[in-house]
Design a protein around this motif. Structure first.
Motif, PDB file in Angstrom:
ATOM      1  N   TYR A 135     -19.843 -38.688-101.377  1.00  0.00           N
ATOM      2  CA  TYR A 135     -20.889 -39.593-100.898  1.00  0.00           C
ATOM      3  C   TYR A 135     -20.219 -40.933-100.608  1.00  0.00           C
ATOM      4  O   TYR A 135     -19.530 -41.483-101.485  1.00  0.00           O
ATOM      5  CB  TYR A 135     -21.978 -39.767-101.947  1.00  0.00           C
ATOM      6  N   LYS A 170     -21.044 -37.332 -97.109  1.00  0.00           N
ATOM      7  CA  LYS A 170     -22.476 -37.604 -96.959  1.00  0.00           C
ATOM      8  C   LYS A 170     -22.612 -39.124 -96.970  1.00  0.00           C
ATOM      9  O   LYS A 170     -22.416 -39.759 -98.012  1.00  0.00           O
ATOM     10  CB  LYS A 170     -23.282 -36.953 -98.083  1.00  0.00           C
ATOM     11  N   ASN A 171     -22.916 -39.685 -95.808  1.00  0.00           N
ATOM     12  CA  ASN A 171     -22.968 -41.134 -95.646  1.00  0.00           C
ATOM     13  C   ASN A 171     -24.364 -41.649 -96.000  1.00  0.00           C
ATOM     14  O   ASN A 171     -25.331 -41.398 -95.282  1.00  0.00           O
ATOM     15  CB  ASN A 171     -22.608 -41.492 -94.200  1.00  0.00           C
ATOM     16  N   VAL A 172     -24.457 -42.390 -97.103  1.00  0.00           N
ATOM     17  CA  VAL A 172     -25.745 -42.888 -97.578  1.00  0.00           C
ATOM     18  C   VAL A 172     -26.280 -44.020 -96.700  1.00  0.00           C
ATOM     19  O   VAL A 172     -27.477 -44.284 -96.710  1.00  0.00           O
ATOM     20  CB  VAL A 172     -25.672 -43.344 -99.057  1.00  0.00           C
ATOM     21  N   ASN A 176     -27.943 -41.949 -93.834  1.00  0.00           N
ATOM     22  CA  ASN A 176     -29.009 -41.039 -94.234  1.00  0.00           C
ATOM     23  C   ASN A 176     -29.515 -41.431 -95.626  1.00  0.00           C
ATOM     24  O   ASN A 176     -28.857 -41.163 -96.636  1.00  0.00           O
ATOM     25  CB  ASN A 176     -28.500 -39.599 -94.226  1.00  0.00           C
ATOM     26  N   LYS A 224     -31.704 -40.166 -97.434  1.00  0.00           N
ATOM     27  CA  LYS A 224     -31.925 -39.016 -98.317  1.00  0.00           C
ATOM     28  C   LYS A 224     -30.729 -38.821 -99.256  1.00  0.00           C
ATOM     29  O   LYS A 224     -30.897 -38.486-100.426  1.00  0.00           O
ATOM     30  CB  LYS A 224     -32.179 -37.752 -97.501  1.00  0.00           C
ATOM     31  N   TYR A 225     -29.525 -39.045 -98.734  1.00  0.00           N
ATOM     32  CA  TYR A 225     -28.326 -38.894 -99.577  1.00  0.00           C
ATOM     33  C   TYR A 225     -28.334 -39.912-100.718  1.00  0.00           C
ATOM     34  O   TYR A 225     -27.956 -39.588-101.842  1.00  0.00           O
ATOM     35  CB  TYR A 225     -27.055 -39.030 -98.749  1.00  0.00           C
ATOM     36  N   ASP A 283     -30.723 -38.707-103.280  1.00  0.00           N
ATOM     37  CA  ASP A 283     -30.113 -37.609-104.047  1.00  0.00           C
ATOM     38  C   ASP A 283     -29.239 -38.155-105.171  1.00  0.00           C
ATOM     39  O   ASP A 283     -29.281 -37.668-106.303  1.00  0.00           O
ATOM     40  CB  ASP A 283     -29.268 -36.704-103.144  1.00  0.00           C
ATOM     41  N   THR A 322     -21.225 -45.956-104.377  1.00  0.00           N
ATOM     42  CA  THR A 322     -20.292 -45.035-103.715  1.00  0.00           C
ATOM     43  C   THR A 322     -18.887 -45.605-103.841  1.00  0.00           C
ATOM     44  O   THR A 322     -18.739 -46.804-104.064  1.00  0.00           O
ATOM     45  CB  THR A 322     -20.655 -44.873-102.217  1.00  0.00           C
TER      46      THR A 322
END
Length: 85
Positions: free
Chosen positions: A9, A34-36, A39, A41-42, A45, A54
């Motif tokens: 992330y 997974k780029n917060v 997105n 949603k990441y 999560d 991160t």
């Protein structure tokens, strides 16, 4: 070399994320990001797991994620502790 699934992330403009990605590329370890920043949603999560920053590296078969750029801990978790670079 490791064949474990790795998910990282990341967020934009974070120097630790850039260092981690660069190091993984040097080690030739395949990973998914997974780029917060891109997105939300990441980020949700991560927050559901009590993580609010991160990079956060999830390595298959490891119980806990590795937070931040902890080079030696990541090498050990991937089984490449003797790999030189």
């Amino acid at each position: 070399m490791s064949e474990r699934s790795v998910i990282i992330y990341i967020s934009e403009s974070n120097s630790q994320c850039k260092k981690l990605i660069d190091q993984m590329d040097k080690w030739e370890i395949p990973y998914k990001t997974k780029n917060v920043t891109e997105n939300n949603k990441y980020m949700k999560d991560l927050q559901q797991q009590g993580i609010f920053g991160t990079p956060a590296t999830f390595i298959e078969s490891e119980q806990d994620p590795i937070l931040g750029f902890q080079k030696n801990k990541i090498k050990y978790a991937l089984g490449i502790e003797n790999y030189k670079l």
